[in-house]
Every structure is written in C-alpha cells, then in structure tokens.
Design an enzyme around this catalytic site. Structure first.
Site, short mmCIF file in Angstrom:
data_model
loop_
_atom_site.label_atom_id
_atom_site.label_comp_id
_atom_site.label_asym_id
_atom_site.label_seq_id
_atom_site.Cartn_x
_atom_site.Cartn_y
_atom_site.Cartn_z
N ASN A 16 98.82 20.22 102.57
CA ASN A 16 100.21 20.62 101.77
C ASN A 16 100.81 19.17 101.76
O ASN A 16 101.60 18.72 102.73
CB ASN A 16 100.91 21.59 102.43
CG ASN A 16 102.20 21.86 101.68
OD1 ASN A 16 102.40 21.22 100.62
ND2 ASN A 16 103.13 22.75 102.11
N TRP A 17 100.88 18.54 100.43
CA TRP A 17 101.47 17.21 100.60
C TRP A 17 103.05 17.31 100.10
O TRP A 17 103.88 16.02 100.12
CB TRP A 17 100.91 16.28 99.45
CG TRP A 17 99.42 15.80 99.69
CD1 TRP A 17 98.76 15.95 100.93
CD2 TRP A 17 98.73 15.08 98.89
NE1 TRP A 17 97.61 15.24 100.80
CE2 TRP A 17 97.48 14.63 99.60
CE3 TRP A 17 98.92 14.47 97.63
CZ2 TRP A 17 96.48 13.87 98.91
CZ3 TRP A 17 97.79 13.70 96.82
CH2 TRP A 17 96.68 13.63 97.72
N LYS A 18 103.62 18.51 100.01
CA LYS A 18 104.79 18.61 99.90
C LYS A 18 105.18 17.75 98.91
O LYS A 18 104.83 17.73 97.65
CB LYS A 18 105.74 18.67 101.19
CG LYS A 18 105.05 19.70 102.14
CD LYS A 18 105.86 19.56 103.45
CE LYS A 18 104.98 20.40 104.51
NZ LYS A 18 105.81 20.75 105.43
N HIS A 103 105.91 29.53 101.45
CA HIS A 103 106.12 28.41 102.36
C HIS A 103 107.56 28.57 103.12
O HIS A 103 108.52 28.96 102.05
CB HIS A 103 105.71 27.07 101.63
CG HIS A 103 105.67 25.91 102.77
ND1 HIS A 103 106.85 25.28 103.52
CD2 HIS A 103 104.57 25.45 103.44
CE1 HIS A 103 106.33 24.58 104.40
NE2 HIS A 103 105.06 24.69 104.20
N GLU A 105 109.63 26.27 103.58
CA GLU A 105 110.71 25.46 102.81
C GLU A 105 110.85 26.10 101.42
O GLU A 105 112.09 25.85 100.80
CB GLU A 105 109.89 23.96 102.56
CG GLU A 105 109.97 23.30 103.85
CD GLU A 105 108.51 22.45 103.93
OE1 GLU A 105 108.05 22.12 103.14
OE2 GLU A 105 108.53 22.14 105.01
N GLU A 175 102.70 29.70 109.84
CA GLU A 175 103.47 28.64 110.16
C GLU A 175 104.59 28.87 110.97
O GLU A 175 105.60 29.06 110.24
CB GLU A 175 103.61 27.87 108.69
CG GLU A 175 102.30 27.42 108.06
CD GLU A 175 102.56 26.45 107.38
OE1 GLU A 175 101.92 25.23 107.21
OE2 GLU A 175 103.22 26.37 106.39
N GLY A 181 106.76 19.66 110.96
CA GLY A 181 107.73 18.57 110.75
C GLY A 181 108.34 18.17 111.88
O GLY A 181 109.20 17.27 111.87
N SER A 220 102.84 20.94 112.44
CA SER A 220 102.27 19.59 113.44
C SER A 220 101.02 19.51 114.06
O SER A 220 100.80 19.15 114.97
CB SER A 220 103.47 19.75 114.65
OG SER A 220 104.92 19.52 113.96
N GLY A 241 100.73 19.52 106.81
CA GLY A 241 101.57 18.73 106.06
C GLY A 241 101.73 17.14 106.64
O GLY A 241 100.80 16.57 105.88
N GLY A 242 102.41 16.70 107.35
CA GLY A 242 102.59 15.05 107.61
C GLY A 242 101.23 14.48 108.01
O GLY A 242 101.03 13.51 107.40
P1 13P Z 1 103.65 19.76 109.27
O1 13P Z 1 102.03 19.23 109.47
O2 13P Z 1 104.32 18.40 108.79
O3 13P Z 1 104.40 20.11 110.39
O4 13P Z 1 103.83 20.97 108.03
C1 13P Z 1 103.21 21.82 108.17
C2 13P Z 1 103.26 22.58 107.01
O5 13P Z 1 104.65 22.92 106.54
C3 13P Z 1 102.30 23.02 105.92
O6 13P Z 1 102.46 23.60 104.90
#
Ligand code: 13P
Length: 258
Positions: A16-18, A103, A105, A175, A181, A220, A241-242
């Site tokens: 997920n590149w957000k 999600h 967020e 999640e 993050g 993470s 994500g990251g």
């Molecule tokens: P991180 O891997 O940056 O913690 O993000 C996880 C996430 O929200 C994937 O959708």
C-alpha cells in the site's frame, strides 16, 4: 456429510503506497523491483499505488502480468457530483483488479464508518474487483480489552449489505492501528491471536468462508520480520506500507517463504 479438504491459501504480498510514488517515480520503482523480483507461481503480489499513478503503473508493469494492482479506496457512489471521488465502475479500465476498503487512515482522516465500508465493498464487488477489507483496533481499544469486540463489529457491519456469494470473495487485512507506521510491529503471537479472532468471526457470519479466506497482516512489516510473521498461524500474507516504498526492500519481502 463430509467436507472437501481445505484448500491451501495462496500467500498474498500486498503493497500500500498510500500517498507516495507519483507518476514520475512509479516507472523507476517498477523497473528496479522487477529487475530483482523473480516471478512466483506460489504467491500473489499486488501493489496499491495512489490513483494518480495507476496509468504509470500499468504502463511500466505491462510486461509483468504476474504483478497485480489495485486502488486504495473507492467512493460509495458510482457517479455524479462527488469531487475527487473514485468510482469503482471506472477502475477496471485502468487494468487494476483489486481495491482496499476500510483502511484505518480512511476511517480516521475521512470519517469512513463501517456502513460506508460496507457500501464500498458492494461497489467493489459489482465492478468485479477483488476487495480487501481492512480491520484493526487502536491502542486504546486494545488496552481496554476490546480487541475482539472491535474486530467483530468491523467485520459484521461491513459485510452486512453483501450477499452470501460476495461474502465468500473477501480478502481481509488485520492492521492494528498502533502498529501502522510506528515501527511497533505486532508480535507473531499477537498477529496469530487477532487472525484467529477474525477467522472465528467469519465462521459465525453467514456466507463468509472462514476456511478459505486469506487474512493478511499489516503494520510495520519489514524484511527483518516478514519470515516470522508469515510463519505465524493463520497469517496468509501481508499488507505493507513504508517498507514497500523501496523497491529492494519490497523485493526482499516478496521473496519470503519461497
Ligand atoms: P506500515 O507498513 O507503514 O506500518 O503501514 C501498514 C499499512 O497501513 C498498510 O496498509
């Protein structure tokens, strides 16, 4: 009546590149990642770029049909006066075949409720896309002993508008909000516990396929912890994500469990 043997669940590696990697960076990412990532027939690799980068992604990855991609969200409506909205019906023409819904967020920043998430799942399924329903608790919810209640409510309410056939098509992502993050990863035991709660809820929900549904872990995930997380009971893949933003780190994650 005897039940058919349960199918092994194919692991899913999802990125997920957000709001990272615009069209200008997407081509370079795909080039570097594909130079390092050997195709695998035993797993699915799917990337969720920002919507503005879908065309760049499709062009850059056109030679790699093993790389699937999707959108990070869709609108609850299919068309009309909804400035900036993404209609699920318009997604297939981009080549994308997956969509995230719920999600944390989106829930936190945009106020998506469980009912909204349910409406989005309906749109995603109508469009023939593969939905990933994201669920997870905040630290405060976990520490006050509400982990099970939160996960059960999020699942029950989101699948409420779906018919039996559609319920069986969902992929889930657990999640924990406190692990996103933050560098604070759920331990493999924490992940296994939460995945078991999700699977129990699926078993209690008409139409949901507890046995076959893939449940991904997100929060993470990194090359250093991927093997341990994937080995945790009930963890069928990851949503990253990251650590998915760097093509080398993402390639290392996608090589796990070979
Ligand atoms: P991180 O891997 O940056 O913690 O993000 C996880 C996430 O929200 C994937 O959708």
């Amino acid at each position: 009546m005897s039940h058919p043997p349960s199918q092994p669940r194919t692991p899913v590696f999802a990125a997920n590149w957000k709001m990272s990697h615009g069209p200008a960076e997407t081509g370079a990412f795909v080039e570097r990642f594909t130079a390092h990532h050997r195709r695998r027939s035993d797993a699915t690799v799917v990337i969720f770029p920002p919507a503005i980068s879908l065309a760049a992604f499709a062009a850059a990855a056109s030679g790699r049909l093993d790389l699937e991609f999707g959108v990070q969200d869709v609108h609850t409506e299919l068309e009309g006066a909804h400035t900036s909205g993404i209609s699920a019906a318009m997604v297939p023409a981009t080549g994308a075949t997956w969509a995230l819904a719920g999600h944390s967020e989106r829930r936190r920043e945009f106020g998506d409720t469980d009912a909204d998430v349910g409406r989005k799942l309906v749109r995603i399924l109508e469009a023939g896309l593969r939905p990933v329903l994201c669920v997870g608790e905040t630290l405060e919810e976990r520490e006050s002993g509400r982990l099970s209640t939160v996960l059960e409510t999020q699942i029950r309410e989101a699948v409420r508008p779906l018919d039996r056939e559609d319920r069986a098509r969902l992929v889930y992502a657990y999640e924990p909000v406190w692990a996103i993050g933050t560098g604070r990863t759920a331990s493999p035991a924490d992940a296994a516990e939460a995945h078991a709660i999700v699977r129990e809820q699926l078993a209690r929900t008409e139409g949901c396929d507890a046995e076959r549904a893939a449940i991904l872990y997100g929060g993470s995930v990194k090359p250093a912890n991927i093997e341990a997380l994937l080995a945790a009971p009930g963890v069928d893949g990851v949503l990253v994500g990251g650590a998915s933003l760097d093509p080398d780190s993402w390639a290392a994650i996608c090589a796990a469990g070979r």
